[in-house]
Design a protein around this motif. Structure first.
Motif, PDB file in Angstrom:
ATOM      1  N   THR A 105      25.868  30.587 -14.082  1.00 26.03           N
ATOM      2  CA  THR A 105      26.046  30.931 -12.677  1.00 26.03           C
ATOM      3  C   THR A 105      24.827  30.469 -11.884  1.00 26.03           C
ATOM      4  O   THR A 105      23.780  30.154 -12.465  1.00 26.03           O
ATOM      5  N   LEU A 106      24.963  30.468 -10.591  1.00 26.88           N
ATOM      6  CA  LEU A 106      23.837  30.106  -9.727  1.00 26.88           C
ATOM      7  C   LEU A 106      22.657  31.038  -9.997  1.00 26.88           C
ATOM      8  O   LEU A 106      21.511  30.589 -10.121  1.00 26.88           O
ATOM      9  N   ARG A 107      22.924  32.310 -10.128  1.00 25.51           N
ATOM     10  CA  ARG A 107      21.866  33.281 -10.403  1.00 25.51           C
ATOM     11  C   ARG A 107      21.164  32.946 -11.717  1.00 25.51           C
ATOM     12  O   ARG A 107      19.937  32.971 -11.797  1.00 25.51           O
ATOM     13  N   MET A 125      18.929  30.018 -11.291  1.00 24.38           N
ATOM     14  CA  MET A 125      17.709  30.380 -10.564  1.00 24.38           C
ATOM     15  C   MET A 125      16.713  31.082 -11.482  1.00 24.38           C
ATOM     16  O   MET A 125      15.512  30.781 -11.451  1.00 24.38           O
ATOM     17  N   THR A 168      19.685  30.955   0.354  1.00 22.38           N
ATOM     18  CA  THR A 168      20.601  31.181  -0.767  1.00 22.38           C
ATOM     19  C   THR A 168      19.883  31.907  -1.903  1.00 22.38           C
ATOM     20  O   THR A 168      20.445  32.796  -2.532  1.00 22.38           O
ATOM     21  N   VAL A 169      18.624  31.537  -2.144  1.00 25.69           N
ATOM     22  CA  VAL A 169      17.838  32.218  -3.172  1.00 25.69           C
ATOM     23  C   VAL A 169      17.676  33.691  -2.796  1.00 25.69           C
ATOM     24  O   VAL A 169      17.885  34.581  -3.630  1.00 25.69           O
ATOM     25  N   ASN A 218      19.582  35.453  -0.843  1.00 26.14           N
ATOM     26  CA  ASN A 218      20.897  36.108  -0.903  1.00 26.14           C
ATOM     27  C   ASN A 218      21.292  36.422  -2.344  1.00 26.14           C
ATOM     28  O   ASN A 218      21.883  37.466  -2.614  1.00 26.14           O
ATOM     29  N   GLU A 219      20.982  35.513  -3.244  1.00 22.80           N
ATOM     30  CA  GLU A 219      21.395  35.656  -4.641  1.00 22.80           C
ATOM     31  C   GLU A 219      20.468  36.570  -5.433  1.00 22.80           C
ATOM     32  O   GLU A 219      20.916  37.358  -6.255  1.00 22.80           O
ATOM     33  N   ILE A 220      19.158  36.472  -5.186  1.00 20.95           N
ATOM     34  CA  ILE A 220      18.158  37.184  -5.989  1.00 20.95           C
ATOM     35  C   ILE A 220      17.533  38.347  -5.241  1.00 20.95           C
ATOM     36  O   ILE A 220      17.355  39.423  -5.784  1.00 20.95           O
TER      37      ILE A 220
END
Length: 190
Positions: A7-9, A12, A43-44, A46-48
Motif C-alpha cells: 500500500t502507499l502507507r 512510505m 499526501t504523506v 494525509n496518509e501518515i
C-alpha cells in the motif's frame, strides 16, 4: 525493500526506514519522504500524519516482523511449549542482531539522533502490550499449568527480558535463548 502489492502507507514506511538507516532520523522530513515515494507532501501528511506518527508506524511495522517470527516458532513446536518459547526467543534475537533500523535507533549512529529511542524504551507501552497480547494468545493454546495471574507475570517477564537483550545483547542469540529457555522451562513445567 518494497513489494509490488504494498500500500502507499507501506511504501512510505519502507522509504522512511531506508532514509533513517542510511542518513539518520534527523534527516527524515515529510518533504523528502514525499519525493522518495513520488507523492505530494500533503499526501504523506494525509496518509501518515506527523513525523512522530511516522516513527511509531516504522517501529510497529518492525514489531510485526518480529511477531511473525514468534508465531512461526510456535507453529514449529505445537506440542512443546518450552521449546516454542525458546525458539521464539532465538528467532527474535537473531532478527534483532541484523536489523538495520533497530541498530540505527539503539546506537544513535547519526550524531545526537536519539528521538526514536524512547519508542523502544520509556514510551514502549504500545509495543510491549502488543507483544504480550500475541504471546499470551500463543501460550494460552498450550494450556500451561499456571493461574492467569502467573501466566501474565511470566509473559510480561519474558517480553521485557527479551526486549532488554534486543536493546543490549549480552551474548550470542543462541546462548541467550538457551539461558532464557531454561528459565521458561522451569516456570512452565513447575
Amino acid at each position: 525493500m518494497t513489494a509490488e502489492g504494498d500500500t502507499l502507507r507501506e511504501r512510505m514506511i519502507a522509504a522512511a526506514v531506508v532514509m533513517t538507516t542510511g542518513e539518520g532520523w534527523a534527516r527524515v522530513t515529510m518533504s523528502r519522504l514525499a519525493d522518495a515515494v513520488g507523492v505530494s507532501r500533503q499526501t504523506v501528511y494525509n496518509e501518515i500524519g506527523t513525523k512522530n506518527a511516522l516513527a511509531e508506524a516504522m517501529i510497529l511495522s518492525e514489531l510485526e516482523r518480529f511477531l511473525a517470527r514468534v508465531t512461526d516458532a510456535f507453529d514449529e513446536h505445537p506440542d512443546d511449549l518450552p521449546d516454542a518459547v525458546e525458539a521464539a526467543i532465538l528467532a527474535v534475537l537473531e532478527l534483532a542482531q541484523d536489523n538495520r533500523l533497530l541498530h540505527a535507533v539503539v546506537s544513535a549512529t547519526h550524531g545526537a539522533d536519539t528521538e526514536l529511542l524512547p519508542l523502544l524504551t520509556t514510551h514502549s507501552t504500545q509495543l510491549l502490550e502488543l507483544a504480550k497480547l500475541v504471546l499470551r494468545d500463543r501460550v494460552g493454546a498450550y494450556d500451561p499449568p499456571l493461574t492467569p495471574a502467573e501466566l501474565d507475570g511470566a509473559i510480561d517477564m519474558v517480553v521485557r527480558v527479551v526486549l532488554s537483550h534486543v536493546m543490549a545483547p549480552s551474548g550470542t542469540p543462541a546462548r541467550t535463548a538457551a539461558s532464557l529457555g531454561f528459565v521458561a522451562r522451569r516456570v512452565l513445567e513447575g
